[in-house]
Design a protein around this motif. Sequence first.
Motif, PDB file in Angstrom:
ATOM      1  N   UNK A 156     -25.703 108.890 -17.973  1.00 12.56           N
ATOM      2  CA  UNK A 156     -25.396 108.335 -16.656  1.00 12.56           C
ATOM      3  C   UNK A 156     -23.919 108.132 -16.448  1.00 12.56           C
ATOM      4  N   UNK A 157     -23.446 108.627 -15.341  1.00  5.47           N
ATOM      5  CA  UNK A 157     -22.067 108.425 -14.953  1.00  5.47           C
ATOM      6  C   UNK A 157     -21.901 107.070 -14.312  1.00  5.47           C
ATOM      7  N   UNK A 158     -20.688 106.601 -14.266  1.00  4.59           N
ATOM      8  CA  UNK A 158     -20.426 105.385 -13.523  1.00  4.59           C
ATOM      9  C   UNK A 158     -20.776 105.665 -12.081  1.00  4.59           C
ATOM     10  N   UNK A 159     -21.756 104.982 -11.542  1.00  2.00           N
ATOM     11  CA  UNK A 159     -22.214 105.307 -10.198  1.00  2.00           C
ATOM     12  C   UNK A 159     -21.109 105.139  -9.187  1.00  2.00           C
ATOM     13  N   UNK A 160     -20.952 106.155  -8.348  1.00  2.00           N
ATOM     14  CA  UNK A 160     -19.902 106.107  -7.362  1.00  2.00           C
ATOM     15  C   UNK A 160     -20.172 105.042  -6.328  1.00  2.00           C
ATOM     16  N   UNK A 202     -26.111 112.613 -12.100  1.00  2.35           N
ATOM     17  CA  UNK A 202     -25.525 112.819 -13.428  1.00  2.35           C
ATOM     18  C   UNK A 202     -25.910 114.180 -13.985  1.00  2.35           C
ATOM     19  N   UNK A 203     -27.176 114.560 -13.812  1.00  2.00           N
ATOM     20  CA  UNK A 203     -27.618 115.881 -14.271  1.00  2.00           C
ATOM     21  C   UNK A 203     -26.784 116.971 -13.596  1.00  2.00           C
ATOM     22  N   UNK A 204     -26.611 116.861 -12.291  1.00  2.00           N
ATOM     23  CA  UNK A 204     -25.831 117.863 -11.562  1.00  2.00           C
ATOM     24  C   UNK A 204     -24.405 117.911 -12.093  1.00  2.00           C
ATOM     25  N   UNK A 247     -34.314 120.145 -10.686  1.00  2.00           N
ATOM     26  CA  UNK A 247     -34.179 120.158 -12.148  1.00  2.00           C
ATOM     27  C   UNK A 247     -33.684 118.813 -12.649  1.00  2.00           C
ATOM     28  N   UNK A 248     -32.785 118.194 -11.903  1.00  2.00           N
ATOM     29  CA  UNK A 248     -32.288 116.888 -12.307  1.00  2.00           C
ATOM     30  C   UNK A 248     -33.376 115.837 -12.331  1.00  2.00           C
TER      31      UNK A 248
END
Length: 252
Positions: free
Chosen positions: A26-30, A97-99, A198-199
């Motif tokens: 997981x990225x830091x959510x924008x 995050x997957x993308x 897919x994500x």
Amino acid sequence: MSPDEPQGLSRRSLLTSAGALGVGVLAAPVGLARARQAGDTGENAEAQQAADAAQPDAVDGYQSLSLDDAAIVEALVGHMWPADDLSPDGVALGIATFIDRQLAGAYGQGDRLYLSGPFRQGKPEHGYQLACTPEQYFKAGLRQVAEVSAQRYAAPPDRLTTDQLEELLHVISQAPPQPAAFALNTWFNELFYPLFVRGAFADPIYGGNRGKQAWRMIGYPGLPATYATDIVTWRGRRHPASDSPMSIQDFS
């Protein structure tokens, strides 16, 4: 976003069907970053913090998407996969995050694509025929989405209302191609939407489908379903092992 979507057929049922066909940090959510930038301490920031707290193993930071890119992606996937009693929204599920990870990896960098020219006009059946990497193509599409949003609503996608986002998605997914113009409908239907599906349903090891929540939703048991007999026996029905689905990481 089909214009022919039958009445009474819910968005979630469409997603479930797509997942049944397409099963595979997981990225830091924008949203939170935006809130911090704007000093927003309201419900959005609180909701995002709650989502972060529920993902203690998350790895912060997008690897490919810029802040503006990620804001658009999060707005779209959050609208296309809204939170309900079956799962969190698409951002918390890890679709953005997957993308991002796909764009930052070999796929996004065009690892297996010929990108050295000369480039000639190809036929549709030839597939991907662009002189740019999927990452570059994806981001060019995001810029077009931002431009359409600005022209129609005088605001970026992440500032639109729910109704405006719904309309925007219809516009970009159905816009007829114009000569010498960026084919936004092709970008959405052949790049963005497949990555979105897919994500949602790929193995969590790739960043999406966090907590295997999409697998539980559709009754997919994960890797054990690769056995042919199980596919035949449980086709179209909830697999008894889907309450505790297994990912690649569970076998490593």
